[in-house]
Design a protein around this motif. Structure first.
Motif, PDB file in Angstrom:
ATOM      1  N   PRO A  48      21.213  61.649  68.977  1.00  0.00           N
ATOM      2  CA  PRO A  48      20.627  60.761  67.966  1.00  0.00           C
ATOM      3  C   PRO A  48      19.582  59.812  68.524  1.00  0.00           C
ATOM      4  O   PRO A  48      18.940  59.101  67.754  1.00  0.00           O
ATOM      5  CB  PRO A  48      21.848  59.999  67.439  1.00  0.00           C
ATOM      6  CG  PRO A  48      22.794  59.964  68.589  1.00  0.00           C
ATOM      7  CD  PRO A  48      22.593  61.254  69.318  1.00  0.00           C
ATOM      8  N   VAL A  49      19.422  59.746  69.840  1.00  0.00           N
ATOM      9  CA  VAL A  49      18.441  58.849  70.447  1.00  0.00           C
ATOM     10  C   VAL A  49      17.600  59.643  71.445  1.00  0.00           C
ATOM     11  O   VAL A  49      18.017  60.683  71.954  1.00  0.00           O
ATOM     12  CB  VAL A  49      19.131  57.672  71.176  1.00  0.00           C
ATOM     13  CG1 VAL A  49      19.876  56.792  70.191  1.00  0.00           C
ATOM     14  CG2 VAL A  49      20.078  58.166  72.255  1.00  0.00           C
ATOM     15  N   SER A  50      16.403  59.122  71.698  1.00  0.00           N
ATOM     16  CA  SER A  50      15.546  59.729  72.716  1.00  0.00           C
ATOM     17  C   SER A  50      16.023  59.319  74.099  1.00  0.00           C
ATOM     18  O   SER A  50      16.573  58.234  74.289  1.00  0.00           O
ATOM     19  CB  SER A  50      14.098  59.291  72.496  1.00  0.00           C
ATOM     20  OG  SER A  50      13.630  59.680  71.217  1.00  0.00           O
ATOM     21  N   SER A 225      13.409  64.179  72.644  1.00  0.00           N
ATOM     22  CA  SER A 225      13.230  63.245  71.535  1.00  0.00           C
ATOM     23  C   SER A 225      14.493  63.178  70.689  1.00  0.00           C
ATOM     24  O   SER A 225      15.315  64.106  70.682  1.00  0.00           O
ATOM     25  CB  SER A 225      12.042  63.678  70.665  1.00  0.00           C
ATOM     26  OG  SER A 225      10.848  63.718  71.423  1.00  0.00           O
ATOM     27  N   ALA A 226      14.645  62.078  69.967  1.00  0.00           N
ATOM     28  CA  ALA A 226      15.808  61.908  69.091  1.00  0.00           C
ATOM     29  C   ALA A 226      15.836  63.008  68.036  1.00  0.00           C
ATOM     30  O   ALA A 226      14.805  63.358  67.451  1.00  0.00           O
ATOM     31  CB  ALA A 226      15.759  60.536  68.424  1.00  0.00           C
ATOM     32  N   ASN A 227      17.036  63.546  67.815  1.00  0.00           N
ATOM     33  CA  ASN A 227      17.284  64.581  66.799  1.00  0.00           C
ATOM     34  C   ASN A 227      16.528  65.882  67.074  1.00  0.00           C
ATOM     35  O   ASN A 227      16.441  66.729  66.183  1.00  0.00           O
ATOM     36  CB  ASN A 227      16.929  64.060  65.403  1.00  0.00           C
ATOM     37  CG  ASN A 227      17.712  62.816  65.035  1.00  0.00           C
ATOM     38  OD1 ASN A 227      18.910  62.738  65.267  1.00  0.00           O
ATOM     39  ND2 ASN A 227      17.034  61.830  64.473  1.00  0.00           N
TER      40      ASN A 227
END
Length: 324
Positions: A48-50, A225-227
């Motif tokens: 969920p986060v980079s 990258s996130a997601n």
């Protein structure tokens, strides 16, 4: 016609008849199979986060078990947030405990002093009232003076009552509404901390079920990258057969039923459990090249196989009710 030509014609006709028998006879004794293929639905896992991929614990093509760690994205940012929320929760719990303890002796002295001052003012007001009443009766003071003295005495007594209540409340603990408010803050802090802990676990996901690693998109040291999917799994329970049933026979196929199938290089006697029957008909898709099924109105059926197969494999499904 010469005997030689008759012989040639006879041999040619015999060859044609023999070829037709050899071509048609096997089909007459063989059950018409339903054509299909193996389909796989990948599961894409991301964070969920980079952050930097600090560990990649699997490789493409690996078999993983349920709960096996897969990869880790730098957890420091979420770990700091979780620690901060844990401190907020500890502060809220301490406050909730404190309001139930009541005030300390030093703090209670303030309430005692306020109550004593209110009682002194009440005594003075009562003394003034007692002196005023006979003077009013003698006509020295006007009646309004008595009313003012009586009002002052009543107000002073009300202040005494309020000061004593505050002192008692402080000694016995805070009011119920304050306790409820602090308890609500504790529950809010607990929920926020739980959400942060869940997000922290998301940066180091585990396999949800037994699966194959279909692809790995990032390696250790790379920035994700996130997601953004980090890897793709192909769970065993997401590999299924897709085959097509003629509309004249679709009533035999229901979810929960079992079909037999075969594929090139597979073991004999394989079965699959039907999980889905399409409610809408379609024409045989171009991916199915069976001459018998071409241009036929069919229904899509999906089934979970009893063996581990590879997506894209063609399969032949024995129709329900057929005798082999």
């Amino acid at each position: 016609m010469t005997p030689q030509r008759l012989l040639v014609v006879g041999l040619t006709a015999g060859a044609v008849v023999l070829a037709a028998v050899l071509l048609i006879a096997p089909r007459m004794g063989r059950t018409a199979m339903l054509s299909g293929y193996v389909e796989g639905e990948p599961l894409y896992l991301a964070a969920p986060v980079s952050g930097t991929v600090t560990a990649m614990r699997v490789a493409r093509g690996d078999r993983v078990r349920a709960g096996q760690p897969l990869f880790v994205v730098d957890p420091r940012q979420l770990a700091a947030q979780r620690d901060q929320l844990a401190a907020d929760l500890a502060a809220a719990e301490a406050q909730a405990q404190d309001v139930r303890k009541g005030q300390r002796p030093v703090e209670l002295a303030v309430y005692d002093a306020n109550a004593a001052a209110a009682e002194a003012r009440a005594r003075d007001a009562s003394a003034i009232l007692r002196r005023t009443e006979p003077l009013v009766r003698k006509g020295i003071y006007a009646p309004a003076r008595l009313d003012d003295a009586r009002s002052a005495a009543q107000a002073a007594q009300a202040q005494v009552t309020a000061a004593r209540r505050q002192r008692d409340a402080a000694a016995l603990g805070s009011r119920e509404d304050q306790i409820r408010a602090t308890d609500a803050r504790v529950r809010q802090a607990q929920a926020t901390l739980a959400a942060a802990s869940a997000r922290l676990s998301d940066v180091a996901p585990a396999a949800p079920s037994a699966a194959r690693v279909e692809d790995v998109f990032y390696q250790a040291g790379e920035w994700a990258s996130a997601n953004q999917p980090v890897l793709a799994l192909l769970p065993d329970d997401r590999v299924k057969l897709r085959f097509f049933v003629p509309e004249t026979a679709v009533a035999r196929y229901r979810p929960g039923g079992t079909v037999r199938f075969a594929c090139d290089g597979c073991a004999a006697g394989l079965t699959a459990r039907i999980t889905y029957v399409s409610p809408r008909p379609e024409f045989t898709p171009p991916v199915i090249y069976s001459r018998e099924a071409r241009d036929r109105l069919v229904y899509l059926v999906e089934a979970l196989p009893s063996a581990l197969l590879n997506p894209g494999q063609p399969v032949d499904v024995t129709p329900l009710g057929a005798v082999r």
